[in-house]
Design an enzyme around this catalytic site. Structure first.
Site, PDB file in Angstrom:
ATOM      1  N   GLY A  52       0.769  -1.188   0.137  1.00  0.00           N
ATOM      2  CA  GLY A  52      -0.113   0.008   0.069  1.00  0.00           C
ATOM      3  C   GLY A  52       0.872   1.256   0.100  1.00  0.00           C
ATOM      4  O   GLY A  52       1.689   1.554  -1.088  1.00  0.00           O
ATOM      5  N   SER A 119       6.778  -4.190  -1.918  1.00  0.00           N
ATOM      6  CA  SER A 119       6.304  -2.996  -2.457  1.00  0.00           C
ATOM      7  C   SER A 119       6.197  -2.131  -1.154  1.00  0.00           C
ATOM      8  O   SER A 119       7.628  -1.864  -0.531  1.00  0.00           O
ATOM      9  CB  SER A 119       4.930  -3.139  -2.902  1.00  0.00           C
ATOM     10  OG  SER A 119       4.389  -1.938  -3.563  1.00  0.00           O
ATOM     11  N   TRP A 120       5.165  -1.391  -0.936  1.00  0.00           N
ATOM     12  CA  TRP A 120       5.452  -0.644   0.462  1.00  0.00           C
ATOM     13  C   TRP A 120       5.694  -1.479   1.585  1.00  0.00           C
ATOM     14  O   TRP A 120       6.599  -0.803   2.715  1.00  0.00           O
ATOM     15  CB  TRP A 120       4.197   0.045   0.529  1.00  0.00           C
ATOM     16  CG  TRP A 120       3.805   0.420   2.145  1.00  0.00           C
ATOM     17  CD1 TRP A 120       3.007  -0.058   3.237  1.00  0.00           C
ATOM     18  CD2 TRP A 120       4.577   1.588   2.911  1.00  0.00           C
ATOM     19  NE1 TRP A 120       3.441   0.624   4.103  1.00  0.00           N
ATOM     20  CE2 TRP A 120       4.339   1.729   4.024  1.00  0.00           C
ATOM     21  CE3 TRP A 120       5.572   2.679   2.358  1.00  0.00           C
ATOM     22  CZ2 TRP A 120       4.865   2.663   5.267  1.00  0.00           C
ATOM     23  CZ3 TRP A 120       6.077   3.583   3.368  1.00  0.00           C
ATOM     24  CH2 TRP A 120       5.656   3.567   4.699  1.00  0.00           C
ATOM     25  N   ASP A 273       8.570  -5.174 -13.770  1.00  0.00           N
ATOM     26  CA  ASP A 273       7.730  -4.531 -12.605  1.00  0.00           C
ATOM     27  C   ASP A 273       7.437  -3.035 -13.258  1.00  0.00           C
ATOM     28  O   ASP A 273       8.492  -2.269 -13.141  1.00  0.00           O
ATOM     29  CB  ASP A 273       8.419  -4.594 -11.356  1.00  0.00           C
ATOM     30  CG  ASP A 273       7.620  -4.181 -10.273  1.00  0.00           C
ATOM     31  OD1 ASP A 273       6.783  -3.318 -10.413  1.00  0.00           O
ATOM     32  OD2 ASP A 273       7.754  -4.387  -9.056  1.00  0.00           O
ATOM     33  N   HIS A 301       4.940  -6.745 -10.756  1.00  0.00           N
ATOM     34  CA  HIS A 301       4.863  -6.285  -9.692  1.00  0.00           C
ATOM     35  C   HIS A 301       4.234  -7.224  -8.567  1.00  0.00           C
ATOM     36  O   HIS A 301       4.638  -7.360  -7.411  1.00  0.00           O
ATOM     37  CB  HIS A 301       4.431  -5.005  -9.298  1.00  0.00           C
ATOM     38  CG  HIS A 301       4.404  -4.460  -7.992  1.00  0.00           C
ATOM     39  ND1 HIS A 301       5.545  -4.030  -7.446  1.00  0.00           N
ATOM     40  CD2 HIS A 301       3.486  -3.933  -6.991  1.00  0.00           C
ATOM     41  CE1 HIS A 301       5.497  -3.360  -6.491  1.00  0.00           C
ATOM     42  NE2 HIS A 301       4.240  -3.444  -6.141  1.00  0.00           N
TER      43      HIS A 301
END
Length: 328
Positions: A52, A119-120, A273, A301
């Site tokens: 996120g 990711s985050w 990605d 991704h």
């Protein structure tokens, strides 16, 4: 991701499991977060950090670990998933989340653990490990995002849009042309307008842009995200990005990579990605002495990409035999 790709991904994962412990943990500042534990209560502890910001954890995230060998801890970060208050950005920064992770660790009486995030979640894992290197026994990172302006410019400034002009046009069409030079701010003004209908409309469009580019298999807007999920995801993500992920300076994580000198880890990165281009993961691997990079061909991704899933499970399976050496 289409149905066949999802089935291919699932083939690499362990069977679905239910938590043996679920709780709501008060973390202060008016926030209560959802925490669960799965697998073996006496197993190798691993904390899973979702993406996120605002994505929340999902049952699929439990399946990357051998349930007979791992004690898997998942939680919904402040403001999203089952945590409350929902979609709330008050007292919601990177440093609040790091404090929450430490509270979970001490509450569960875990001295050290593996930190797993994409990711985050990879951003947060790096920030946590740089703050508490003695508590992070190993990092498993996927689809690395370092929270830099360059990365935000790529995804929200038209870089990725050069490859997907049709999807980019849909993302920007809700914003007047005069405001399109700074889409993070333009969306921020609408996601926090106080008009629930407008917030939900812009939240879904924000989510659709990211979701459409997550997988190498799917390049279309897809279905609409549910309003409650989209509003939390978009508001929290935009809040963090509008504030430079609350780092003291641009490039903060890379400039502090030396603090990871004694922390080993693996980076799993999709070659194609489009949300977090591989250059970021490559640059991190160049300054992280004990970090190794695996570039997965024909992968984008998403955590659920078949090649990404297979490599992550391979990594967690390998770590089973290294637990004692890691002090776990």
């Amino acid at each position: 991701m289409d149905k066949s790709a999802a089935q291919n991904s699932a083939a690499f994962l362990y069977p679905p499991i239910d938590p043996f412990d679920q709780r709501m943990l008060e973390v202060g500042d008016g926030h209560t977060i959802y925490v669960e534990q799965c697998g073996n209560p006496a197993g190798i502890p691993v904390v899973v950090l979702h993406g996120g910001p605002g994505g929340g954890c999902s049952p699929a995230m439990r399946r990357y670990f051998d349930p007979a060998q791992y004690r898997v801890i998942l939680f919904d970060q402040r403001g999203c998933g089952r945590s409350r208050p929902h979609a709330n950005v008050d007292a919601n920064t990177t440093w609040h989340l790091i404090r929450d992770i430490e509270l979970i660790r001490t509450t569960l009486d875990i001295p050290r653990w593996i930190v797993f995030g994409g990711s985050w979640g990879a951003t947060l894992a790096l920030a946590y490990a740089q703050t508490h290197p003695d508590r992070a026994a190993y990092l498993v990172l996927r689809g690395v995002f370092m929270g830099t302006q360059t990365e935000l410019d790529w995804f929200y400034g038209g870089g990725a849009g050069r490859f997907f002009p049709d999807l980019w046009a849909r993302f920007v069409e809700l914003i007047p042309e005069a405001e399109r030079t700074d889409l993070v701010t333009a969306y921020h003004n609408r996601l926090f307008s106080g008009d629930m209908l407008a917030e939900n409309r812009h939240a879904r469009r924000w989510c659709n842009w990211e979701n459409a580019l997550a997988s190498i298999e799917t390049r279309s807007p897809g279905g609409e995200s549910p309003s409650d999920y989209a509003r939390a995801f978009a508001r929290l993500e935009n809040h963090y990005f509008a504030n430079g992920c609350f780092f003291e300076q641009d490039g903060f994580l890379q400039s502090n990579a030396h603090t990871l000198a004694d922390v080993p880890g693996t980076i799993v990165q999709g070659r194609y990605d489009m949300i977090c281009p591989p250059k970021t993961a490559w640059d991190l691997s160049m300054v992280w002495p004990r970090g190794t990079l695996t570039l997965v061909p024909q992968a984008g991704h998403a955590l659920s990409e078949p090649g990404i899933s297979a490599e992550l499970v391979r990594v967690t399976n390998t770590l089973r035999s290294e637990a004692v050496a890691l002090g776990l």
